[in-house]
Write an enzyme that holds these catalytic residues in place. Structure first.
Site, PDB file in Angstrom:
ATOM      1  CG  HIS A   1       8.344  10.372   1.833  1.00 41.46           C
ATOM      2  ND1 HIS A   1       9.627  10.825   1.933  1.00 41.46           N
ATOM      3  CD2 HIS A   1       8.421   9.015   1.870  1.00 41.46           C
ATOM      4  CE1 HIS A   1      10.451   9.783   2.055  1.00 41.46           C
ATOM      5  NE2 HIS A   1       9.742   8.676   2.012  1.00 41.46           N
TER       6      HIS A   1
ATOM      7  CE1 TYR B   1      13.564  18.593   1.960  1.00 42.94           C
ATOM      8  CE2 TYR B   1      15.076  20.091   0.835  1.00 42.94           C
ATOM      9  CZ  TYR B   1      14.080  19.112   0.790  1.00 42.94           C
ATOM     10  OH  TYR B   1      13.625  18.659  -0.420  1.00 42.94           O
TER      11      TYR B   1
ATOM     12  N   PRO C   1      18.357  22.435  -6.866  1.00 42.60           N
ATOM     13  CG  PRO C   1      19.915  20.805  -6.340  1.00 42.60           C
ATOM     14  CD  PRO C   1      19.784  22.159  -6.953  1.00 42.60           C
TER      15      PRO C   1
ATOM     16  CE  LYS D   1       8.396  22.414  -6.144  1.00 43.12           C
ATOM     17  NZ  LYS D   1       7.350  21.388  -6.063  1.00 43.12           N
TER      18      LYS D   1
ATOM     19  CE1 TYR E   1       8.992  18.029  -0.850  1.00 47.73           C
ATOM     20  CE2 TYR E   1      10.679  19.724  -0.703  1.00 47.73           C
ATOM     21  CZ  TYR E   1      10.314  18.388  -0.759  1.00 47.73           C
ATOM     22  OH  TYR E   1      11.288  17.408  -0.738  1.00 47.73           O
TER      23      TYR E   1
HETATM   24  C1  PHB Z   1      16.630  13.505  -4.097  1.00 51.92           C
HETATM   25  O1  PHB Z   1      16.092  12.542  -3.498  1.00 51.92           O
HETATM   26  O2  PHB Z   1      17.517  13.340  -4.992  1.00 51.92           O
HETATM   27  C2  PHB Z   1      16.206  14.914  -3.747  1.00 51.92           C
HETATM   28  C3  PHB Z   1      15.083  15.109  -2.948  1.00 51.92           C
HETATM   29  C4  PHB Z   1      14.701  16.409  -2.613  1.00 51.92           C
HETATM   30  C5  PHB Z   1      15.454  17.481  -3.076  1.00 51.92           C
HETATM   31  C6  PHB Z   1      16.577  17.277  -3.895  1.00 51.92           C
HETATM   32  C7  PHB Z   1      16.958  15.983  -4.231  1.00 51.92           C
HETATM   33  O3  PHB Z   1      15.092  18.748  -2.729  1.00 51.92           O
END
Ligand code: PHB
Ligand code: APR
Length: 392
Positions: free
Chosen positions: A72, A201, A293, A297, A385
Site C-alpha cells: 500500500h 481511518y 492499535p 505499531k 506510520y
Molecule cells: C489491521 O489490518 O488489522 C490493522 C491495520 C491498521 C491498524 C490496525 C489494525 O491501525
C-alpha cells in the site's frame, strides 16, 4: 535442558528472534504455553512497516509474504464528510507499507522452525525466570505434566502482555507507565472484498471506524465501542449498519457487506516497562510495551526490538563484545516511546471521547485539518506510520 538463549513465547517476537539467532548459528529454544492451533488462529495485526518486511526476508521467512502481501502507498483519513489521502512515497521519499496478517507470519515462522529448528515446545508454560543476575539464568516451566528447567546463558521474555518474564525484574529498579483508554475496538473478519484499495481511518461523532483488509476477498474492519462491550450484543447486521454509518460520505461510495467469520472486542492500552533488561534477562515485544492499535505499531515494534536484540546477541556470539547488548534497552526504548507517542496521538485524534465536550471535538478536527492542509504535518504522520528509522 540447556541452551544458549531461552525464549519465552512463540508469538511473532519469539519466533522471529529464534529464526534470526538460528541463522546466526546461536543455540536457542522457544517455550510457548499455548497449542500451535491456538497461536496460529489468533486474529491480531496486519500492517507491516518496510523494516518488518526486511526482517522477515532476512529471516528467510518472507516467501508467502512476498507472494501474497498487499503493498500500500497510503491511507485515507475520512472526517466531516471529506476524504483525504496521505501519500506515503511522496511524503517519505518512497516508503510504502504492506498488509499481511500476523497469523500468517506466525504460521510461516512455525513451519520453518518445526522443519529445521531450533526446538519449539508448545503447551510449555514458563512458570518463572530464576537467577537472571547470574551467568546461568534458569527458566522453570511445565511441559507434558512435568515441571522442568531450561538452563540458559540468556533468557528473552517474548511472552506478551500477560507474560511472566517481567516478574523477574526487581521492583526497586523497574518502572512501568500505563494509560487505559475509555473505549475498545470491536474487530471483525468478513468474507467480502474490501470496499477500498487502501485503509480508511474514519473519525465521526458516532465514533471511530477503520476499514482494513487481509486479501482481495477478505475484509478486516474495526469500530470503536465502549469498554466492556460484549460481541454477542453485535449481530452482523448491527455491525454493518454501524460501520456504514461511520464511513458514510456524500460521494458515490458504499460499504459492501458479507458474512462475518470472526468477531472480538479488544480494550486499548498504552504500557511501557523500563528497563528492558535485567542481568541476563531481556524483554522484547508486547512483554515490554503495548500500544493502542490505531497506529499499527504493536507488531512492528516487536519486530524492531527483535532486530536490535538479534544483532546484539550475534555480535556477542561472534566477537565477545557485549556493547550492543549493554545498549539494547536504551536504544529500543527510544523507539518504543516514539511509537507510544504516535499511537496515543492517532488514537486521541480519531476516537470520540466518551466524556469529551465540544471543545475536544474541535481540537480533533483542528488536528486533522492541519494534517490535510500542511504537507509538513502530513509528512510527519506518514513518517511515523510507515516506520521511523531503526537505531541499528
Ligand atoms: C489491521 O489490518 O488489522 C490493522 C491495520 C491498521 C491498524 C490496525 C489494525 O491501525
Ligand atoms: N510461557 C510460555 N509462553 C507464554 C507465557 C508463558 N508463561 N505467557 C505468554 N506466552 C505466550 C503467548 O501464548 C503468546 O503466544 O507468549 C506469546 C506472546 O505473543 P504476543 O502476545 O503475540 O506478543 P509478541 O510476540 O510480542 O507480538 C506482539 O502481538 O499481541 C500482538 O498487538 C501485538 O501485534 C503485536 C504482537
Amino acid at each position: 535442558m540447556r541452551t544458549t538463549v531461552g525464549i519465552i513465547g512463540g508469538g511473532p517476537a519469539g519466533l522471529l528472534l529464534a529464526r534470526l539467532l538460528h541463522r546466526a548459528g546461536i543455540d536457542c529454544a522457544v517455550l510457548e504455553s499455548r497449542t500451535r492451533e491456538y497461536v496460529e488462529q489468533r486474529q491480531r495485526a496486519g500492517m507491516l512497516e518496510q523494516g518488518t518486511v526486511d526482517a522477515l526476508r532476512e529471516a528467510g521467512a518472507a516467501g508467502r509474504l512476498d507472494a501474497e502481501g498487499l503493498v500500500h502507498h497510503g491511507i485515507e483519513l475520512r472526517f466531516a464528510g471529506e476524504r483525504h489521502r496521505i501519500d506515503f512515497p511522496a511524503l517519505t521519499g518512497g516508503r510504502t507499507v504492506t498488509i499481511y496478517a500476523q497469523t500468517e507470519i506466525v504460521k510461516d515462522l512455525i513451519e520453518l522452525q518445526l522443519a529445521d529448528g531450533p526446538p519449539l515446545f508448545f503447551e510449555a508454560e514458563a512458570l518463572a525466570v530464576e537467577k537472571p543476575e547470574s551467568e546461568r539464568p534458569v527458566v522453570r516451566f511445565r511441559h507434558e505434566g512435568r515441571e522442568r528447567t531450561l538452563t540458559c546463558d540468556w533468557v528473552v521474555g517474548c511472552d506478551g502482555s500477560h507474560g511472566i518474564a517481567r516478574d523477574a525484574f526487581p521492583t526497586e529498579t523497574s518502572r512501568t507507565y500505563a494509560h487505559d483508554y475509555p473505549y475498545s475496538w470491536l474487530g471483525i473478519l468478513a468474507d467480502v472484498p474490501p470496499s477500498c484499495d487502501e485503509l480508511i481511518y474514519a473519525r465521526g461523532e458516532r465514533g471511530f471506524a477503520l476499514h482494513s483488509m487481509r486479501s482481495a476477498s477478505v475484509s478486516r474492519l474495526y469500530l470503536q465501542v465502549p469498554n466492556g462491550t460484549d460481541p454477542g450484543d453485535w449481530p452482523d447486521e448491527r455491525v454493518w449498519d454501524e460501520l456504514a454509518a461511520r464511513f458514510a460520505i456524500d460521494a458515490d461510495w458504499t460499504l459492501d457487506r458479507g458474512p462475518i467469520t470472526a468477531k472480538s472486542v479488544t480494550p486499548m492500552r498504552s504500557y511501557v516497562h523500563e528497563p528492558m533488561r535485567h542481568g541476563r534477562l531481556l524483554l522484547a515485544g508486547d512483554a515490554a510495551h503495548i500500544v493502542p492499535p490505531t497506529g499499527a505499531k504493536g507488531l512492528n515494534l516487536a519486530v524492531s526490538d527483535v532486530r536490535v536484540l538479534a544483532r546484539a546477541l550475534t555480535e556477542l556470539h561472534r566477537t565477545g563484545s557485549a556493547r550492543l547488548v549493554d545498549s539494547y534497552s536504551e536504544s529500543c526504548l527510544a523507539r518504543v516511546w516514539q511509537a507510544t507517542r504516535f499511537s496515543y496521538d492517532m488514537t486521541r485524534m480519531l476516537h470520540a471521547q466518551p466524556n469529551g465536550d465540544a471543545f475536544d471535538q474541535r481540537m480533533q478536527l483542528a488536528r486533522l485539518r492541519r494534517i490535510t492542509a500542511s504537507r509538513h504535518a502530513a509528512a510527519e504522520l506518514a513518517a511515523n506510520y510507515s516506520g521511523l528509522p531503526l537505531a541499528l
